[in-house]
Design a protein around this motif. Structure first.
Motif, PDB file in Angstrom:
ATOM      1  N   GLY A 169       0.825  -1.208   0.000  1.00  0.00           N
ATOM      2  CA  GLY A 169       0.000   0.000   0.000  1.00  0.00           C
ATOM      3  C   GLY A 169       0.852   1.249   0.000  1.00  0.00           C
ATOM      4  N   ALA A 170       0.522   2.198   0.867  1.00  0.00           N
ATOM      5  CA  ALA A 170       1.237   3.471   0.929  1.00  0.00           C
ATOM      6  C   ALA A 170       2.437   3.423   1.873  1.00  0.00           C
ATOM      7  CB  ALA A 170       0.282   4.571   1.377  1.00  0.00           C
ATOM      8  N   ALA A 171       2.640   2.298   2.550  1.00  0.00           N
ATOM      9  CA  ALA A 171       3.762   2.189   3.495  1.00  0.00           C
ATOM     10  C   ALA A 171       5.094   2.270   2.756  1.00  0.00           C
ATOM     11  CB  ALA A 171       3.677   0.873   4.264  1.00  0.00           C
ATOM     12  N   ARG A 172       6.075   2.773   3.441  1.00  0.00           N
ATOM     13  CA  ARG A 172       7.429   2.821   2.882  1.00  0.00           C
ATOM     14  C   ARG A 172       8.136   1.523   3.238  1.00  0.00           C
ATOM     15  NH1 ARG A 172       9.455   7.759   1.256  1.00  0.00           N
ATOM     16  NH2 ARG A 172       7.956   9.448   1.448  1.00  0.00           N
ATOM     17  N   VAL A 173       8.893   1.009   2.281  1.00  0.00           N
ATOM     18  CA  VAL A 173       9.679  -0.199   2.491  1.00  0.00           C
ATOM     19  C   VAL A 173      11.133   0.217   2.680  1.00  0.00           C
ATOM     20  CG1 VAL A 173      10.464  -2.371   1.451  1.00  0.00           C
ATOM     21  CG2 VAL A 173       8.101  -1.578   1.091  1.00  0.00           C
ATOM     22  N   THR A 174      11.766  -0.347   3.698  1.00  0.00           N
ATOM     23  CA  THR A 174      13.188  -0.089   3.928  1.00  0.00           C
ATOM     24  C   THR A 174      13.914  -1.421   3.996  1.00  0.00           C
ATOM     25  OG1 THR A 174      12.654   1.889   5.221  1.00  0.00           O
ATOM     26  CG2 THR A 174      14.903   1.025   5.421  1.00  0.00           C
ATOM     27  N   THR A 175      14.931  -1.554   3.162  1.00  0.00           N
ATOM     28  CA  THR A 175      15.794  -2.733   3.194  1.00  0.00           C
ATOM     29  C   THR A 175      17.077  -2.338   3.926  1.00  0.00           C
ATOM     30  OG1 THR A 175      16.976  -2.239   1.144  1.00  0.00           O
ATOM     31  CG2 THR A 175      14.889  -3.470   0.946  1.00  0.00           C
ATOM     32  N   VAL A 176      17.955  -3.286   4.133  1.00  0.00           N
ATOM     33  CA  VAL A 176      19.220  -2.977   4.801  1.00  0.00           C
ATOM     34  C   VAL A 176      20.008  -1.929   4.019  1.00  0.00           C
ATOM     35  CG1 VAL A 176      20.580  -4.849   3.770  1.00  0.00           C
ATOM     36  CG2 VAL A 176      21.133  -4.016   6.071  1.00  0.00           C
ATOM     37  N   GLU A 177      19.846  -1.916   2.707  1.00  0.00           N
ATOM     38  CA  GLU A 177      20.522  -0.903   1.895  1.00  0.00           C
ATOM     39  C   GLU A 177      20.042   0.503   2.241  1.00  0.00           C
ATOM     40  OE1 GLU A 177      20.329  -4.555  -0.895  1.00  0.00           O
ATOM     41  OE2 GLU A 177      18.991  -3.605   0.545  1.00  0.00           O
ATOM     42  N   GLY A 178      18.837   0.634   2.751  1.00  0.00           N
ATOM     43  CA  GLY A 178      18.264   1.929   3.085  1.00  0.00           C
ATOM     44  C   GLY A 178      18.540   2.395   4.503  1.00  0.00           C
ATOM     45  N   LEU A 179      19.203   1.569   5.313  1.00  0.00           N
ATOM     46  CA  LEU A 179      19.484   1.988   6.689  1.00  0.00           C
ATOM     47  C   LEU A 179      20.546   3.081   6.739  1.00  0.00           C
ATOM     48  CD1 LEU A 179      19.462  -1.280   8.837  1.00  0.00           C
ATOM     49  CD2 LEU A 179      17.676   0.444   8.604  1.00  0.00           C
ATOM     50  N   GLY A 180      21.643   2.878   6.040  1.00  0.00           N
ATOM     51  CA  GLY A 180      22.716   3.874   6.024  1.00  0.00           C
ATOM     52  C   GLY A 180      22.421   4.967   5.016  1.00  0.00           C
ATOM     53  N   GLN A 181      23.255   5.978   5.008  1.00  0.00           N
ATOM     54  CA  GLN A 181      23.113   7.079   4.059  1.00  0.00           C
ATOM     55  C   GLN A 181      24.343   7.102   3.169  1.00  0.00           C
ATOM     56  OE1 GLN A 181      20.330   8.949   3.850  1.00  0.00           O
ATOM     57  NE2 GLN A 181      19.510   7.631   5.430  1.00  0.00           N
ATOM     58  N   GLY A 182      24.268   6.489   2.013  1.00  0.00           N
ATOM     59  CA  GLY A 182      25.419   6.429   1.115  1.00  0.00           C
ATOM     60  C   GLY A 182      26.528   5.620   1.746  1.00  0.00           C
TER      61      GLY A 182
END
Length: 154
Positions: free
Chosen positions: A67-80
């Motif tokens: 749905g409208a929820a955001r998905v975060t994977t381990v790649e999305g935990l850090g910033q660059g």
């Protein structure tokens, strides 16, 4: 069928069936290799990702249910190149050996710390009960989460 999802802050419109497991979309369509296929039955936790703030077994979670929820994977935990404090703690405590379970462990830990910034060992172990680590680094993983929790509170 067209499915619209936001993963790691980026919006995607994909031509996939809504009942396709989220894991397949993440790995095959979006080329994200952090979530792993382990058991395909929501038993090992290698596939876990955040859907909203919930650590979710993506191998059995239909992409259409995001749905409208955001998905975060381990790649999305850090910033660059900047690692997330959990990732730094896992490195400092040498909490990964083969690394297969690590992304799921990190996601489960993130979900826990979002709910409880000061978890004790018992709480951490209970929250990680759905995560399997064949290498046996559970004690290091618990220490890493405790280390990250200290920094989280600071």
């Amino acid at each position: 069928m067209s499915v619209s999802i936001t993963v790691n802050g980026k919006h995607h419109v994909l031509n996939v069936a809504s009942d396709t497991p989220l894991l397949y979309v993440l790995r095959n369509d979006l080329q994200l290799n952090g979530p792993k296929f382990g058991c395909g039955e929501a038993q090992c936790g290698a596939c876990r990702v955040l859907v909203g703030h919930d650590a979710t077994y993506s191998c059995v979670f239909p992409v259409g249910a995001v749905g409208a929820a955001r998905v975060t994977t381990v790649e999305g935990l850090g910033q660059g190149k900047q690692l997330h404090l959990l990732q730094e703690a896992f490195l400092a405590e040498q909490a990964a050996q083969c690394g297969y379970c690590s992304s799921g462990m990190l996601i489960a830990a993130q979900a826990l710390l979002e709910r409880d910034a000061n978890p004790d060992q018992e709480t951490i172990r209970r929250e990680l009960a759905g995560q399997k680590c064949r290498c046996g680094t559970h004690n290091r993983i618990v220490r890493a989460i405790q280390r990250a929790a200290k920094e989280w509170r600071a």
